[in-house]
Enzyme design. Structure first.
Site, mmCIF file in Angstrom:
data_model
loop_
_atom_site.group_PDB
_atom_site.id
_atom_site.type_symbol
_atom_site.label_atom_id
_atom_site.label_comp_id
_atom_site.label_asym_id
_atom_site.label_seq_id
_atom_site.Cartn_x
_atom_site.Cartn_y
_atom_site.Cartn_z
ATOM 1 N N LYS A 15 0.820 -1.169 0.085
ATOM 2 C CA LYS A 15 0.095 -0.123 0.000
ATOM 3 C C LYS A 15 0.815 1.337 -0.091
ATOM 4 O O LYS A 15 1.618 1.213 0.751
ATOM 5 C CB LYS A 15 -0.937 0.096 1.155
ATOM 6 C CG LYS A 15 -1.610 1.317 1.594
ATOM 7 C CD LYS A 15 -2.559 1.241 2.603
ATOM 8 C CE LYS A 15 -1.847 1.390 4.014
ATOM 9 N NZ LYS A 15 -1.190 2.576 4.132
ATOM 10 N N GLY A 107 2.475 -3.787 4.857
ATOM 11 C CA GLY A 107 2.754 -5.015 4.513
ATOM 12 C C GLY A 107 1.635 -5.848 5.435
ATOM 13 O O GLY A 107 1.081 -6.843 4.999
ATOM 14 N N ASP A 143 -5.479 -0.079 9.257
ATOM 15 C CA ASP A 143 -4.913 -0.190 7.857
ATOM 16 C C ASP A 143 -5.598 -1.416 7.146
ATOM 17 O O ASP A 143 -5.463 -1.594 5.985
ATOM 18 C CB ASP A 143 -3.475 -0.126 7.503
ATOM 19 C CG ASP A 143 -2.957 1.314 7.603
ATOM 20 O OD1 ASP A 143 -3.998 2.169 7.587
ATOM 21 O OD2 ASP A 143 -1.773 1.684 7.263
#
Length: 291
Positions: A15, A107, A143
């Site tokens: 991302k 990650g 996230d």
């Protein structure tokens, strides 16, 4: 999950926060933010098989750097699905860790999000809705929800409030991801943040509506300054990436660092920079952006 789906191979893409504005500190200690995020074709890979009991093995170049907390996001995803009523059987999971750990590329969150989405599609749609899946993801990590369905997205609140964004104009886009070889603690970077951005919502909305990646990246990342203070190698890498090059759109730091990125209009131009960086001993990859 039927035997016909075995093994299940899942990509967890990196991302990239193209811009990141910190609006305010909340009473719960978290921060409200605004971010425009994208994802690369490059990422980690998870291989999932039926097993007698849950097992997680980690391979790849960044396996030694992976903390137990990062590994636990994957196991939390399994536990969360089961608590929600999904009949997830015991699984053996191999994580090929290609994304730098503690590098601002999401990650661990992407690993958990990709696993949640894949298992939900395989066995969970009859048991929980996608709205419930997003809520579950948000409870695992701020996230994780944005990583359920990679693509151009707008992130709000603590990051877990996300929505698809229109595709930027002028694609396809190629991204160079680079890391100076160090980790940055998100908690320490936020602790070092001295000011927040008030009244930026209008500028952010205008940039997103323009669908111009240079304008979107130009909104800036409020965490760049504290991250650069904490890590001289990050500051040096960012300065290097911002040097003008043919075909380059812009460069910035992603998330809370230490990884940085540069966006290009051609693969050849991106690959040339990536090659330069790797020849100098830095970690760098070239990848196409999703969407």
């Amino acid at each position: 999950m039927s035997a016909a789906l075995q093994p299940l191979v899942i990509t967890a893409p990196a991302k990239v926060n193209l811009c990141l504005k910190i609006l305010r500190r909340r009473s719960d200690g978290y921060h409200d933010l605004l971010s425009f995020a994208g994802f690369t074709a490059f990422g980690d890979q998870l291989t999932v098989c039926l097993a007698a009991q849950d097992n997680l093995a980690v391979t790849g170049p960044f396996a030694p750097a992976l903390s137990k907390g990062s590994e636990n996001l994957i196991m939390q995803a399994l536990a969360g699905l089961r608590r929600a009523g999904c009949p997830v059987p015991p699984l053996s999971i191999t994580l090929d860790k290609q994304i730098p750990v503690g590098g601002g590329l999401g990650g661990g969150s992407s690993d958990a999000g990709a696993l949640l989405q894949a298992l939900w599609v395989a066995i969970g749609t009859a048991h929980i809705s996608h709205v419930e899946l997003r809520a579950l993801a948000g409870n695992i990590g701020a996230d994780v929800a944005v990583c359920l369905q990679p693509g151009w997205q707008i992130m709000r609140a603590t990051g877990s409030d996300c929505q698809p964004a229109e595709r930027p104009l002028g694609g396809p886009f190629w991204c160079v991801l680079a890391n100076p070889g160090c980790q940055l603690s998100t908690k320490e970077v936020f602790h070092s943040l001295e000011t927040v951005s008030g009244g930026v919502e209008a500028d952010f909305t205008a940039a997103v509506r323009s669908r111009d990646l240079r304008a979107i990246i130009g909104i800036g990342n409020d965490l760049q300054t504290p991250a650069s203070r904490l890590s001289a190698p990050t500051a040096d890498l960012l300065e290097r990436l911002r040097q003008p090059r043919p075909g380059q759109i812009a460069a910035a730091m992603s998330g809370s660092g230490a990884s940085c990125f540069a966006l290009f209009r051609t693969e050849a131009a991106a690959a040339a920079l990536s090659t330069e960086l790797t020849q100098e001993g830095l970690w760098a990859v070239t990848s196409r952006m999703y969407g």
